[in-house]
Design a protein around this motif. Structure first.
Motif, short mmCIF file in Angstrom:
data_model
loop_
_atom_site.label_atom_id
_atom_site.label_comp_id
_atom_site.label_asym_id
_atom_site.label_seq_id
_atom_site.Cartn_x
_atom_site.Cartn_y
_atom_site.Cartn_z
N ARG A 65 0.94 -1.26 0.00
CA ARG A 65 -0.17 0.19 -0.02
C ARG A 65 0.86 1.25 0.01
O ARG A 65 0.44 2.03 -0.76
CB ARG A 65 -0.98 -0.10 1.16
CG ARG A 65 -1.97 1.16 1.16
CD ARG A 65 -2.72 1.29 2.48
NE ARG A 65 -1.90 1.17 3.71
CZ ARG A 65 -1.28 2.12 4.19
NH1 ARG A 65 -1.03 3.11 3.79
NH2 ARG A 65 -0.38 2.01 5.46
N GLU A 94 1.08 4.09 -3.07
CA GLU A 94 0.94 5.52 -2.51
C GLU A 94 2.12 6.38 -3.19
O GLU A 94 1.85 7.72 -3.65
CB GLU A 94 0.67 5.78 -1.31
CG GLU A 94 -1.10 5.30 -0.75
CD GLU A 94 -0.99 5.03 0.57
OE1 GLU A 94 -0.26 5.15 1.52
OE2 GLU A 94 -2.43 4.91 0.99
N GLU A 95 3.40 5.67 -2.84
CA GLU A 95 4.60 6.50 -3.22
C GLU A 95 4.46 6.57 -4.83
O GLU A 95 4.86 7.83 -5.43
CB GLU A 95 5.63 5.65 -2.84
CG GLU A 95 6.11 6.07 -1.17
CD GLU A 95 7.25 5.22 -0.90
OE1 GLU A 95 7.75 4.16 -1.51
OE2 GLU A 95 7.48 5.04 0.61
N LYS A 99 2.10 9.45 -6.03
CA LYS A 99 2.85 10.68 -5.75
C LYS A 99 4.03 11.20 -6.63
O LYS A 99 4.02 12.12 -7.28
CB LYS A 99 3.40 10.89 -4.30
CG LYS A 99 2.21 11.27 -3.36
CD LYS A 99 2.70 11.14 -1.58
CE LYS A 99 1.32 10.99 -0.75
NZ LYS A 99 1.85 10.66 0.48
N THR A 138 -4.95 9.62 -8.67
CA THR A 138 -5.60 8.53 -7.67
C THR A 138 -4.88 7.28 -7.77
O THR A 138 -4.22 6.99 -8.78
CB THR A 138 -6.92 8.39 -7.86
OG1 THR A 138 -7.20 7.75 -8.86
CG2 THR A 138 -7.83 9.63 -7.74
N VAL A 139 -5.03 6.45 -6.71
CA VAL A 139 -4.53 5.03 -6.77
C VAL A 139 -5.19 4.43 -8.03
O VAL A 139 -4.64 3.57 -8.62
CB VAL A 139 -4.85 4.37 -5.68
CG1 VAL A 139 -4.58 2.85 -5.49
CG2 VAL A 139 -3.92 4.91 -4.48
#
Length: 81
Positions: free
Chosen positions: A10, A14-15, A18, A24-25
């Motif tokens: 996860r 998320e990294e 960014k 979004t994921v």
């Protein structure tokens, strides 16, 4: 669709969202799925091209011929979906 990931995965996702500028994921995951679909299509295309080359048919291959043949095979693959 919901996907459960262990914490390290996860955090990684998320990294990536960014770092690579995804909103979004879900957008990131869709990108990964599209990449895999393209990879599979390219592998299938390569197989078809190699089968054609192994067929024994003698033709003169130019850059133009190659581009036309590739486009023809890609269109054929898309029609099969």
């Amino acid at each position: 669709m919901n996907i459960s990931l262990p914490d390290p995965m996860r955090v990684f996702v998320e990294e990536q969202v960014k770092q690579k500028g995804y909103s979004t994921v879900s957008e990131y995951v869709r990108h990964l799925i599209r990449q895999e679909q393209e990879n599979l299509e390219n592998k299938r295309l390569e197989t078809l091209l190699l089968e054609g080359l192994d067929s024994g048919e003698k033709i003169e291959i130019s850059d133009e011929w190659w581009e036309n043949k590739k486009e023809e095979l890609v269109q054929g693959l898309r029609r099969q979906k």
